[in-house]
Design a protein around this motif. Structure first.
Motif, PDB file in Angstrom:
ATOM      1  N   ALA B 180       0.835  -1.198   0.000  1.00 57.07           N
ATOM      2  CA  ALA B 180       0.000   0.000   0.000  1.00 57.07           C
ATOM      3  C   ALA B 180       0.873   1.251   0.000  1.00 57.07           C
ATOM      4  O   ALA B 180       1.941   1.278   0.602  1.00 57.07           O
ATOM      5  N   ARG B 182       0.685   4.958   1.328  1.00 55.95           N
ATOM      6  CA  ARG B 182      -0.107   5.694   2.309  1.00 55.95           C
ATOM      7  C   ARG B 182       0.414   7.101   2.493  1.00 55.95           C
ATOM      8  O   ARG B 182       1.591   7.374   2.246  1.00 55.95           O
ATOM      9  N   PRO B 191      -3.649   8.312   8.975  1.00 56.35           N
ATOM     10  CA  PRO B 191      -3.092   7.608   7.815  1.00 56.35           C
ATOM     11  C   PRO B 191      -4.195   7.264   6.815  1.00 56.35           C
ATOM     12  O   PRO B 191      -5.295   6.889   7.216  1.00 56.35           O
ATOM     13  N   GLN B 192      -3.915   7.439   5.553  1.00 57.10           N
ATOM     14  CA  GLN B 192      -4.863   7.121   4.490  1.00 57.10           C
ATOM     15  C   GLN B 192      -4.138   6.313   3.432  1.00 57.10           C
ATOM     16  O   GLN B 192      -2.999   6.606   3.091  1.00 57.10           O
ATOM     17  N   THR B 193      -4.820   5.321   2.907  1.00 57.25           N
ATOM     18  CA  THR B 193      -4.222   4.518   1.847  1.00 57.25           C
ATOM     19  C   THR B 193      -4.666   5.083   0.504  1.00 57.25           C
ATOM     20  O   THR B 193      -5.856   5.301   0.301  1.00 57.25           O
ATOM     21  N   THR B 196      -3.455   0.374  -3.361  1.00 54.81           N
ATOM     22  CA  THR B 196      -2.959  -0.919  -2.893  1.00 54.81           C
ATOM     23  C   THR B 196      -2.796  -1.841  -4.088  1.00 54.81           C
ATOM     24  O   THR B 196      -3.444  -1.660  -5.121  1.00 54.81           O
TER      25      THR B 196
END
Lengths: 187, 436
Positions: B180, B182, B191-193, B196
């Motif tokens: 991923a 992030r 935190p944000q993805t 992926t």
């Protein structure tokens, strides 16, 4: 080894069911998965096989007419069964002990000109990642040159370097590092 | 069934929330400034905000290593405005600086925060601000307050409102990795993805405006360079030639990407104009040339090359011209990038078999080794030049760490069980607070 076996079993299945589905070298993983999905009731395992980019080539192997059901690439008695070449630290030279092995693959590919193979270069985890991509490609190219010298057409080979992004062994010691400095032939 | 089969090959974009990174100071600077941040007062009616803004500011300043903060329970008084401040209360506790604040409701879902910064010894107010905030922007507001205090007291811009991007990897139950890309706030929160894949993702690079990230993805079975808008998830494939497509680096004006391509046989540096899609070759050498980085003025590019037998750093004018070798100390130097002021380069350097983070002063030629691990890599300067974030290994796992540019402050960033690597610090964001 385990992964390879499950992949081989799954591919065997694919081969049996799809039968003569011939190779098209430019297939993307998506297309391959779509084909598998339409024609076979597939389990998760065969998704792995398709994803490894091997389905088409394996079909050829199966259709090769040998006694070994899975083709020479799965025949433990065949030189072709070994598809990995290891390298010394900081080296992209193919050790002489692998010359017969690479020559066997060259002969196999040269006599099956519709086959393609991915020549995947890898390195250990030391040093910077993008430079390791460069080193992995250098190793893959060393194997490529030997294959081409053995009569394999350029169009049969796809060179991809993974650098340290796909380690075969984990651990911060020479044993693991040695297993990671490699080129894999992925049919 | 079919759907189930196809999904694993798709790439997802989502605002997935993962575990926050926690940042821990492992070594603080000598001479850190003592500062007391008094719990913020609430002036009803209504309810105070859900986030503890004071705690965020306190931990920002403490984390920088440049401040020593006073625990609230040690305070002798809790003033909320200038008229309530007794400077002696703070002199007794050895505090040099004091922050007091009060908050009130400001329209539906809104708040107004008034904060004041004092010099305790002079008994003087140094700054006073009125800051509007909403429930959603509370953390951002807290970081801006930290930025103001940091800049007032240290004379350099704070980097608390910036973000970091990084790559994580974990083994899924089916044995495949889940890789991923992030982004998180500079304090590790939120935190944000943004992408992926089951295939490698590497080399994230922020655009100079902080709105786009370039990265390399192997999702099609071979590497390609993508540029993705951080806020919309829209993305564009910008390079997918035969061979290596890697190491994207933005020009300071955001119009070009320097890249590594091996389409002509071996890795060389190219410059891609993002608007015209024109590609210009910058280096042409049979060795590996990779990891380009622009100087802040855009005039030159440094890169890694093993043309001398071992990887070293070289520099070339970005418009083309003569190549000069930059590093001579140590047998392995790679992945250099410029400090924001252009005066030094941070890089991976090998010293006695250990891969560590080094900073090369371009004027004196001195190389200072800043990290202490054996497999440290991917260093990235904070936009104010104060800290360098990098990847390290701890108990076999990829982890992040940060060190101040002078080596005096050290932080460790912990995350869950995932492998975490390739941190890159974002540029400054555009918001500013207005003085009262």
């Amino acid at each position: 080894m385990n992964e390879k076996r499950t992949a081989a079993i799954a591919l065997g299945l694919t081969v049996l069911i799809i039968g003569g589905c011939s190779t098209s070298p430019e297939k993307t993983p998506e297309e391959q998965s779509a084909v598998t999905a339409e024609e076979v009731e597939v389990t998760d395992v065969s998704i792995q096989a398709a994803d490894a980019g091997t389905a088409g080539a394996m079909t050829e192997g199966g259709a090769g007419g040998r006694d070994w059901a899975g083709g020479p690439l799965e025949d433990p008695d065949s030189l072709l069964y070994t598809q990995t070449v290891y390298f010394a630290f900081d080296s992209s030279e193919v050790d002489a002990k692998y010359h017969d092995l690479v020559a066997a693959h060259a002969e196999y590919l040269a006599s099956n000109p519709s086959l393609t193979v991915r020549v995947e270069g890898h390195g250990d985890e030391r040093g910077s990642r993008e430079y390791n991509i460069g080193l992995g490609e250098r190793r893959a190219n060393a194997v490529r040159r030997l294959l081409e010298a053995g009569g394999v057409a350029q169009g049969q080979l796809v060179i991809v370097s993974y650098g340290e992004e796909r380690l075969a062994a984990s651990g911060q010691h020479e044993e693991a590092w040695a297993l990671n400095r490699r080129v894999e032939l992925v049919y | 069934m079919k759907k189930f089969l196809v999904i694993p090959f798709l790439l997802f974009w989502c605002q997935h929330l993962g575990a926050a990174l926690t940042i821990e100071i492992t070594e603080g600077a000598e001479g850190a400034l003592p500062i007391a941040i008094v719990p913020f007062g609430w002036e009803g009616p209504g309810n105070p905000p859900g986030e503890d803004i004071r705690a965020i500011v306190d931990s920002d300043l403490k984390r920088s290593g440049r401040f020593r903060t006073l625990p609230a329970e040690d305070m002798l008084a809790r003033p909320r405005s200038a008229s309530e401040v007794e400077f002696r209360d703070w002199q007794v506790l050895g505090m040099d600086y004091l922050v007091v604040a009060r908050m009130q409701a400001n329209g539906p879902g809104g708040y107004l925060i008034r904060f004041q910064l004092f010099d305790v010894f002079r008994g003087e107010q140094l700054a006073a601000y009125n800051v509007p905030a909403t429930e959603k922007t509370l953390r951002a507001t807290a970081h801006h307050i930290s930025d103001v205090i940091y800049e007032k007291l240290l004379g350099e811009q704070g980097a608390f409102s910036t973000r970091i991007a990084y790559v994580t990897s974990e083994q899924r139950p089916d044995g495949k990795p889940r890789v991923a890309l992030r982004i998180a706030d500079a304090d590790g929160h939120k935190p944000q993805t943004i992408v992926t894949s089951t295939e490698p993702i590497m080399s994230p690079a922020w655009s100079p405006d902080g709105r786009r990230i370039a990265y390399v993805s192997f999702e099609k079975g071979r590497p390609a360079v993508y540029v993705q808008e951080v806020f919309t998830g829209l993305r564009r494939k910008v390079a997918a030639f035969d061979g290596i497509n890697g190491a994207p680096a933005w020009s300071p004006d955001g119009r070009k990407l320097a890249l590594t391509l091996s389409k002509d046989g071996n890795p060389d540096i190219f410059v891609l104009d993002l608007a015209t899609k024109k590609l210009r070759s910058l280096t042409r050498h049979y060795a590996i040339d990779t990891e380009p980085a622009w100087s802040p003025d855009g005039r030159s590019i440094v890169f890694t090359s093993d043309r001398g037998g071992r990887p070293q750093i070289y520099r070339k004018p970005s418009a083309g011209g003569e190549t000069q070798r930059v590093t001579f100390e140590n047998s392995y130097n790679a992945r250099a990038s410029f400090a924001p002021d252009g005066k030094s380069l941070v890089m991976v350097t090998r010293i006695k078999g250990q891969y560590r983070i080094g900073v090369l002063d371009l004027k004196s030629g001195l190389l200072q080794v800043l990290s202490q691990g054996s497999l440290d890599e991917s260093p990235s300067f904070a936009p104010n030049g104060s800290m360098i974030i990098y990847a390290t290994k701890s108990a076999g796992k990829g982890r992040l760490a940060a060190v101040s540019a002078d080596g005096s402050v050290r932080q460790r960033l912990a995350s869950g069980s995932e492998d975490i690597r390739e941190p890159v610090w974002s540029p400054f964001t555009q918001q500013e607070l207005r003085s009262q």
